[in-house]
Design an enzyme around this catalytic site. Structure first.
Site, short mmCIF file in Angstrom:
data_model
loop_
_atom_site.label_atom_id
_atom_site.label_comp_id
_atom_site.label_asym_id
_atom_site.label_seq_id
_atom_site.Cartn_x
_atom_site.Cartn_y
_atom_site.Cartn_z
N ALA A 242 0.60 -1.31 0.35
CA ALA A 242 0.10 -0.29 0.08
C ALA A 242 1.01 1.20 -0.13
O ALA A 242 0.10 2.62 0.01
CB ALA A 242 -1.05 -0.06 0.50
N ALA A 243 2.36 1.31 0.11
CA ALA A 243 2.96 2.54 -0.51
C ALA A 243 2.66 3.30 -1.67
O ALA A 243 1.86 4.44 -1.64
CB ALA A 243 4.33 2.33 -0.65
N GLY A 244 2.15 2.18 -2.44
CA GLY A 244 1.37 2.59 -3.48
C GLY A 244 0.72 2.78 -3.31
O GLY A 244 0.61 4.70 -4.64
N ASP A 245 -0.25 3.00 -3.57
CA ASP A 245 -1.92 3.37 -2.86
C ASP A 245 -1.75 4.30 -2.23
O ASP A 245 -2.70 5.62 -2.53
CB ASP A 245 -2.55 2.24 -2.46
CG ASP A 245 -2.50 0.35 -2.68
OD1 ASP A 245 -2.45 0.68 -4.32
OD2 ASP A 245 -2.32 -0.44 -2.54
O1 RIB Z 1 -1.42 -2.86 -3.59
C1 RIB Z 1 -1.56 -3.78 -2.42
C2 RIB Z 1 -3.05 -3.88 -2.27
O2 RIB Z 1 -3.07 -5.28 -3.07
C3 RIB Z 1 -3.38 -5.10 -0.74
O3 RIB Z 1 -3.69 -3.91 -0.20
C4 RIB Z 1 -4.21 -6.69 -1.13
O4 RIB Z 1 -5.28 -6.78 -1.22
C5 RIB Z 1 -3.73 -5.78 -3.50
O5 RIB Z 1 -5.00 -5.40 -4.23
#
Ligand code: RIB
Length: 299
Positions: A242-245
């Site tokens: 989730a760093a990219g998110d």
């Molecule tokens: O980008 C991270 C996400 O990738 C995780 O939360 C996992 O669910 C996958 O979808």
């Protein structure tokens, strides 16, 4: 600040181990936890924690996990009317993290794979009322393209995080106000080697700007006039998930108030760095205030 996200929601099952297992190998985890995840939901939560009003279009199972995924978004202040109730189980991600914070992820799409273009069309108003549409590739491409066409017709800018990696139609690339591949995905979708060569090819296909995320090296921005690198914040990496998110959520919100510049990308880098310094997808995503305090603390 109104943002629409069309994307995936997952329940992440997370094992932390000293190292990632090789093929055919079993390793013992030192700890286990579960967390809310999915690239779409993570970016929706990141944008909400940056202060945006977020509407999510996606799909969940008619199961207990699906109910939790919906309730979690609502807890984060995100509108959930656009969630389709599928007969398939909710999405699951099996994540392994090593001592350096690197991960491997296996995703069972479940309900996410059932998101139909017709459902996206039925929820077009959620996109049309927003000032930015945020997309990833963890749902069927036809659903992504339905969202793209709605946004284009309404003149809404599109931010595409092309993850997980997939070959993309030129129509999709050409519709992006900004596209944010990492180096590997850039090579795959552009067919070119090198950051500037790959980014130039996406611009030639019609994308208006490209941000190549480079992990501990920061990111590289390119449009038809500017090309520059923005350094990362050094951190002790705990979990890259989730760093990219976080980066994309922060970037989407920043894009609403003007053009992408060095200050905005520094802010997005800081959001990504904070997420990488903590365990889990959504538990690691920082608020705007946390990012501001982090940047001040780093001078
Ligand atoms: O980008 C991270 C996400 O990738 C995780 O939360 C996992 O669910 C996958 O979808």
């Amino acid at each position: 600040m109104e943002i629409a996200v069309v994307g995936s929601l997952n329940h992440d099952l997370i094992c932390v181990a000293a190292r990632l297992p090789g093929k055919g190998e079993t390793v013992h985890a030192t700890s286990y936890c579960s967390a809310f995840g999915g690239k779409g939901a993570n970016q929706a939560v990141a944008a909400a924690r940056m202060g945006a009003h977020v509407r999510m279009i996606g799909a969940i199972g008619s199961d207990a996990v699906g109910a939790e995924l919906r309730a979690n978004l609502a807890t984060n202040g995100i509108e959930t009317d656009g969630l389709f109730l599928s007969g398939k189980p909710s999405g699951i991600a099996m994540i392994t993290i090593d001592a350096s914070g690197d991960n491997t992820i296996v995703v069972y799409p479940g309900a996410n794979g059932e998101l139909q273009p017709e459902w996206v069309l039925a929820n077009a108003a959620a996109i049309e009322k927003s000032s930015c549409l945020v997309l990833q590739l963890e749902i069927p491409l036809l659903a992504v393209m339905a969202a793209v066409r709605i946004a284009k017709k309404a003149g809404i800018p599109i931010l595409l995080n092309p993850a997980p990696a997939a070959a993309l139609p030129v129509e999709l690339i050409a519709s992006c106000a900004c596209i944010t591949p990492n180096e590997t995905k850039l090579a795959l979708i552009s067919g070119a080697n090198g950051i500037e060569e790959g980014a130039a090819r996406l611009l030639a296909m019609g994308a208006r700007s490209v941000v190549v995320t480079l992990g501990s090296e920061g990111c590289h921005y390119m449009d038809h006039e500017r090309s520059f690198r923005v350094a990362a914040f050094p951190i002790k990496a705990v979990d890259a998930t989730a760093a990219g998110d976080s980066f994309n959520g922060a970037l989407a919100v920043g894009m609403l108030s003007g053009r992408i510049d060095e200050e905005l990308l520094r802010f997005a880098n800081a959001a990504g760095a904070l997420a990488a310094s903590r365990l889990g997808a959504q538990p690691s995503i920082p608020t705007r205030e946390e990012v501001q305090a982090f940047i001040i603390s780093r001078g």
